[in-house]
Write an enzyme that holds these catalytic residues in place. Structure first.
Site, PDB file in Angstrom:
ATOM      1  N   SER A  66      40.616  24.757  38.399  1.00 24.66           N
ATOM      2  CA  SER A  66      40.120  23.788  39.389  1.00 24.66           C
ATOM      3  C   SER A  66      38.756  23.232  39.000  1.00 24.66           C
ATOM      4  O   SER A  66      38.220  22.363  39.697  1.00 24.66           O
ATOM      5  CB  SER A  66      40.051  24.433  40.782  1.00 24.66           C
ATOM      6  OG  SER A  66      39.263  25.597  40.756  1.00 24.66           O
ATOM      7  N   HIS A  67      38.146  23.716  37.907  1.00 23.37           N
ATOM      8  CA  HIS A  67      36.806  23.254  37.546  1.00 23.37           C
ATOM      9  C   HIS A  67      36.664  22.879  36.071  1.00 23.37           C
ATOM     10  O   HIS A  67      35.562  22.807  35.553  1.00 23.37           O
ATOM     11  CB  HIS A  67      35.757  24.278  37.989  1.00 23.37           C
ATOM     12  CG  HIS A  67      35.639  24.309  39.483  1.00 23.37           C
ATOM     13  ND1 HIS A  67      36.530  24.996  40.276  1.00 23.37           N
ATOM     14  CD2 HIS A  67      34.804  23.665  40.326  1.00 23.37           C
ATOM     15  CE1 HIS A  67      36.215  24.808  41.549  1.00 23.37           C
ATOM     16  NE2 HIS A  67      35.178  24.004  41.607  1.00 23.37           N
ATOM     17  N   LEU A 112      30.812  28.421  38.628  1.00 26.11           N
ATOM     18  CA  LEU A 112      29.443  28.972  38.651  1.00 26.11           C
ATOM     19  C   LEU A 112      29.204  30.006  37.548  1.00 26.11           C
ATOM     20  O   LEU A 112      28.062  30.253  37.167  1.00 26.11           O
ATOM     21  CB  LEU A 112      29.204  29.581  40.042  1.00 26.11           C
ATOM     22  CG  LEU A 112      27.765  29.827  40.481  1.00 26.11           C
ATOM     23  CD1 LEU A 112      26.889  28.596  40.302  1.00 26.11           C
ATOM     24  CD2 LEU A 112      27.732  30.280  41.936  1.00 26.11           C
ATOM     25  N   ASP A 169      32.925  35.529  39.971  1.00 25.84           N
ATOM     26  CA  ASP A 169      32.569  34.188  40.446  1.00 25.84           C
ATOM     27  C   ASP A 169      33.552  33.828  41.541  1.00 25.84           C
ATOM     28  O   ASP A 169      34.730  33.591  41.265  1.00 25.84           O
ATOM     29  CB  ASP A 169      32.680  33.202  39.271  1.00 25.84           C
ATOM     30  CG  ASP A 169      32.427  31.756  39.702  1.00 25.84           C
ATOM     31  OD1 ASP A 169      31.889  31.548  40.797  1.00 25.84           O
ATOM     32  OD2 ASP A 169      32.762  30.845  38.911  1.00 25.84           O
ATOM     33  N   ASP A 217      41.159  24.239  44.485  1.00 22.58           N
ATOM     34  CA  ASP A 217      42.491  24.858  44.433  1.00 22.58           C
ATOM     35  C   ASP A 217      43.396  24.350  45.554  1.00 22.58           C
ATOM     36  O   ASP A 217      44.621  24.351  45.402  1.00 22.58           O
ATOM     37  CB  ASP A 217      42.366  26.386  44.449  1.00 22.58           C
ATOM     38  CG  ASP A 217      41.888  26.915  43.104  1.00 22.58           C
ATOM     39  OD1 ASP A 217      42.430  26.470  42.073  1.00 22.58           O
ATOM     40  OD2 ASP A 217      40.945  27.722  43.076  1.00 22.58           O
ATOM     41  N   ARG A 220      42.466  45.808  36.467  1.00 23.63           N
ATOM     42  CA  ARG A 220      42.002  44.447  36.175  1.00 23.63           C
ATOM     43  C   ARG A 220      40.617  44.242  36.778  1.00 23.63           C
ATOM     44  O   ARG A 220      40.420  44.371  37.995  1.00 23.63           O
ATOM     45  CB  ARG A 220      43.007  43.450  36.783  1.00 23.63           C
ATOM     46  CG  ARG A 220      42.779  42.001  36.373  1.00 23.63           C
ATOM     47  CD  ARG A 220      42.283  41.225  37.569  1.00 23.63           C
ATOM     48  NE  ARG A 220      42.654  39.815  37.537  1.00 23.63           N
ATOM     49  CZ  ARG A 220      41.771  38.844  37.354  1.00 23.63           C
ATOM     50  NH1 ARG A 220      40.508  39.112  37.129  1.00 23.63           N
ATOM     51  NH2 ARG A 220      42.187  37.584  37.406  1.00 23.63           N
ATOM     52  N   GLY A 234      36.726  38.776  35.705  1.00 21.74           N
ATOM     53  CA  GLY A 234      36.368  38.237  34.385  1.00 21.74           C
ATOM     54  C   GLY A 234      37.423  38.509  33.331  1.00 21.74           C
ATOM     55  O   GLY A 234      37.509  37.786  32.330  1.00 21.74           O
TER      56      GLY A 234
HETATM   57  P1  NDP Z   1      39.222  33.434  42.375  1.00 18.11           P
HETATM   58  O1  NDP Z   1      39.601  33.883  43.721  1.00 18.11           O
HETATM   59  O2  NDP Z   1      40.270  32.913  41.484  1.00 18.11           O
HETATM   60  O3  NDP Z   1      38.497  34.608  41.581  1.00 18.11           O
HETATM   61  C1  NDP Z   1      37.320  35.178  42.105  1.00 18.11           C
HETATM   62  C2  NDP Z   1      36.832  36.301  41.208  1.00 18.11           C
HETATM   63  O4  NDP Z   1      37.683  37.425  41.377  1.00 18.11           O
HETATM   64  C3  NDP Z   1      36.848  35.965  39.718  1.00 18.11           C
HETATM   65  O5  NDP Z   1      35.735  36.544  39.124  1.00 18.11           O
HETATM   66  C4  NDP Z   1      38.154  36.611  39.253  1.00 18.11           C
HETATM   67  O6  NDP Z   1      38.139  36.992  37.882  1.00 18.11           O
HETATM   68  C5  NDP Z   1      38.231  37.835  40.131  1.00 18.11           C
HETATM   69  N1  NDP Z   1      39.581  38.269  40.396  1.00 18.11           N
HETATM   70  C6  NDP Z   1      40.644  37.505  40.718  1.00 18.11           C
HETATM   71  N2  NDP Z   1      41.726  38.284  40.929  1.00 18.11           N
HETATM   72  C7  NDP Z   1      41.333  39.556  40.727  1.00 18.11           C
HETATM   73  C8  NDP Z   1      41.981  40.813  40.805  1.00 18.11           C
HETATM   74  N3  NDP Z   1      43.263  40.909  41.127  1.00 18.11           N
HETATM   75  N4  NDP Z   1      41.274  41.921  40.519  1.00 18.11           N
HETATM   76  C9  NDP Z   1      39.965  41.845  40.197  1.00 18.11           C
HETATM   77  N5  NDP Z   1      39.283  40.682  40.120  1.00 18.11           N
HETATM   78  C10 NDP Z   1      39.963  39.551  40.392  1.00 18.11           C
HETATM   79  O7  NDP Z   1      38.036  32.320  42.464  1.00 18.11           O
HETATM   80  P2  NDP Z   1      37.748  31.310  43.641  1.00 18.11           P
HETATM   81  O8  NDP Z   1      39.018  30.619  43.946  1.00 18.11           O
HETATM   82  O9  NDP Z   1      37.026  31.966  44.734  1.00 18.11           O
HETATM   83  O10 NDP Z   1      36.764  30.282  42.900  1.00 18.11           O
HETATM   84  C11 NDP Z   1      37.250  29.460  41.867  1.00 18.11           C
HETATM   85  C12 NDP Z   1      36.144  28.698  41.206  1.00 18.11           C
HETATM   86  O11 NDP Z   1      35.681  27.656  42.068  1.00 18.11           O
HETATM   87  C13 NDP Z   1      34.908  29.510  40.840  1.00 18.11           C
HETATM   88  O12 NDP Z   1      34.631  29.300  39.468  1.00 18.11           O
HETATM   89  C14 NDP Z   1      33.794  28.903  41.684  1.00 18.11           C
HETATM   90  O13 NDP Z   1      32.518  28.906  41.092  1.00 18.11           O
HETATM   91  C15 NDP Z   1      34.302  27.491  41.867  1.00 18.11           C
HETATM   92  N6  NDP Z   1      33.675  26.862  43.024  1.00 18.11           N
HETATM   93  C16 NDP Z   1      32.657  25.987  42.804  1.00 18.11           C
HETATM   94  C17 NDP Z   1      31.993  25.405  43.873  1.00 18.11           C
HETATM   95  C18 NDP Z   1      30.826  24.519  43.676  1.00 18.11           C
HETATM   96  O14 NDP Z   1      30.235  24.095  44.653  1.00 18.11           O
HETATM   97  N7  NDP Z   1      30.428  24.211  42.452  1.00 18.11           N
HETATM   98  C19 NDP Z   1      32.416  25.666  45.252  1.00 18.11           C
HETATM   99  C20 NDP Z   1      33.493  26.639  45.345  1.00 18.11           C
HETATM  100  C21 NDP Z   1      34.111  27.192  44.267  1.00 18.11           C
HETATM  101  P3  NDP Z   1      38.766  36.010  36.755  1.00 18.11           P
HETATM  102  O15 NDP Z   1      37.760  34.914  36.596  1.00 18.11           O
HETATM  103  O16 NDP Z   1      38.925  36.861  35.553  1.00 18.11           O
HETATM  104  O17 NDP Z   1      40.075  35.520  37.307  1.00 18.11           O
HETATM  105  O1  PYC Z   2      36.295  23.936  44.636  1.00 12.34           O
HETATM  106  O2  PYC Z   2      35.300  24.255  46.566  1.00 12.34           O
HETATM  107  C1  PYC Z   2      35.341  23.761  45.445  1.00 12.34           C
HETATM  108  C2  PYC Z   2      34.207  22.935  44.997  1.00 12.34           C
HETATM  109  C3  PYC Z   2      33.270  22.317  45.759  1.00 12.34           C
HETATM  110  C4  PYC Z   2      32.400  21.671  44.896  1.00 12.34           C
HETATM  111  C5  PYC Z   2      32.828  21.901  43.629  1.00 12.34           C
HETATM  112  N1  PYC Z   2      33.929  22.698  43.708  1.00 12.34           N
END
Ligand code: NDP
Ligand code: PYC
Length: 335
Positions: free
Chosen positions: A46-47, A123, A177, A187, A302, A305
């Site tokens: 998604s990023h 992030l 993250d 997403d 798991r 990261g």
């Molecule tokens: P996820 O829910 O996919 O993952 C969150 C974290 O949990 C990751 O570090 C992931 O590791 C880990 N993880 C996932 N599944 C497991 C598991 N089963 N066991 C252990 N650890 C696990 O991420 P989000 O959907 O919450 O966020 C997605 C992205 O969106 C992020 O990169 C975030 O920075 C970005 N974002 C950016 C925003 C902005 O304003 N710029 C706003 C909101 C979100 P792994 O990476 O290895 O999968």
């Molecule tokens: O996926 O929530 C998000 C998001 C907001 C700003 C950048 N990504």
């Protein structure tokens, strides 16, 4: 949709040309291109390249200044502030990084408060490099109001991610993250595009009724925090640290309605960096490894990261996975 592969540096260079051609300075194009290519390489779907149309429409709308020159301020022994000048957060982080590192090495801890900035990316790239230098890093950024606080009726918080990185002996850093919403907004967009249904408890429709339909969330609905009032409290903390402390906007404060095509939240970011070697504890990276091994022994195979690092290793062997249409789109943007 068929997938192809592209060498990482080739993707960086292509993205750099895309940003340059669409109104950013060379410095901003360089930073954003590597950031976006890294997300694509690591499978941060998604990023990665998915974000390019949003970057381009936000640049074209005049909402963000792609040529902004960040201004670094030395506020206190442990406090660096950066005014991003209505530009992107990542070039601001790059601009203040040298001073931040000096302060971390000198004091054992320092923070960087970025304001007047736009963050439209994953992030983890903001923290992982610090852990590769033996440091512990925590980053928080607030986004746009699309999350209803626990027990509330209207969207107020952003999806407000938190990312943490710690050095780990003999391994890549331990990094998580995560959005503090039940799902990242990006997403939801992907799920809507793919016609998928979301799990229960992720969002509400325009009438505030629970829905599993991502399109109904996007059409005037909203997201919920993860974990009820607990995620909501973390999201509140992100608003305070990334916006109030830095001097940036809260997620509900900026009004982008006068800029059709604006997509990037105009907020702030806080990064706290700690040098564990300056503390009294034993080798921190060894202690991280001890904890991870205990987690594995407890049954958690798991770690956060792991998936990204696996995708990265695969990309290093085979090239970065990218949809053929997306690659053609990027090439079309610069031809
Ligand atoms: P996820 O829910 O996919 O993952 C969150 C974290 O949990 C990751 O570090 C992931 O590791 C880990 N993880 C996932 N599944 C497991 C598991 N089963 N066991 C252990 N650890 C696990 O991420 P989000 O959907 O919450 O966020 C997605 C992205 O969106 C992020 O990169 C975030 O920075 C970005 N974002 C950016 C925003 C902005 O304003 N710029 C706003 C909101 C979100 P792994 O990476 O290895 O999968
Ligand atoms: O996926 O929530 C998000 C998001 C907001 C700003 C950048 N990504």
């Amino acid at each position: 949709m068929s997938e192809t592969r592209i060498a990482f540096e080739e993707l960086v260079s292509l993205l750099e040309r895309v940003f340059l051609k669409h109104g950013t300075s060379a410095a901003t194009a360089r930073v954003l291109a590597r950031n976006c290519a890294s997300a694509q390489r690591d499978g941060s779907d998604s990023h990665g390249v998915f974000r390019i149309p949003g970057y381009l429409s936000t640049l074209a709308s005049g909402w963000v200044d792609g040529r902004a020159e960040p201004r670094v301020e030395d506020c206190a022994p442990g406090f660096v502030a950066v005014d991003a000048g209505n530009g992107f957060a990542q070039p601001a982080l790059e601009a203040g990084r040298g001073l931040l590192m000096e302060k971390v090495r000198e004091n054992g801890i320092a923070l960087m408060a970025i304001r007047n900035s736009h963050h439209f990316a994953a992030l983890w790239p903001d923290v992982e490099p610090f852990a590769r230098e033996g440091l512990v890093a925590l980053a928080l950024v607030n986004s746009m109001a699309c999350v209803v606080p626990a027990g509330g009726r209207k969207p107020l918080f952003g999806t407000n991610p938190i990312s943490f990185a710690a050095p780990r002996s003999g391994h890549d850093p331990l990094v998580f993250d995560l959005a503090t919403s039940a799902i990242a907004h990006g997403d939801v967009q992907i799920a809507a595009k793919e016609g998928k249904t979301l799990p229960e408890g992720y969002g509400v429709d325009a009438d505030g009724q629970p829905t599993r339909d991502p399109q109904r969330i996007l059409d005037g609905g909203a997201l919920l925090p993860f974990g009820g009032y607990k995620g909501s409290a973390l999201s509140m903390m992100v608003e305070l640290l990334a916006a109030a402390l830095t001097g940036g906007n809260f997620s509900f404060e900026f009004d982008w309605s006068g800029h059709p095509g604006a997509k990037t939240p105009w907020t702030g970011e806080l990064i706290i960096v700690i040098d564990p070697a300056r503390g009294a504890g034993s080798n921190f990276a060894d202690r991280t490894e001890t904890l991870v091994q205990a987690m594995v022994d407890a049954g958690q195979q798991r770690q956060p990261g792991d998936r990204r690092y696996r995708q990265r290793a695969e990309a290093e062997q085979l090239g970065v996975a990218i949809n053929e249409d997306d690659l053609a789109y990027l090439k079309g943007l610069v031809n």
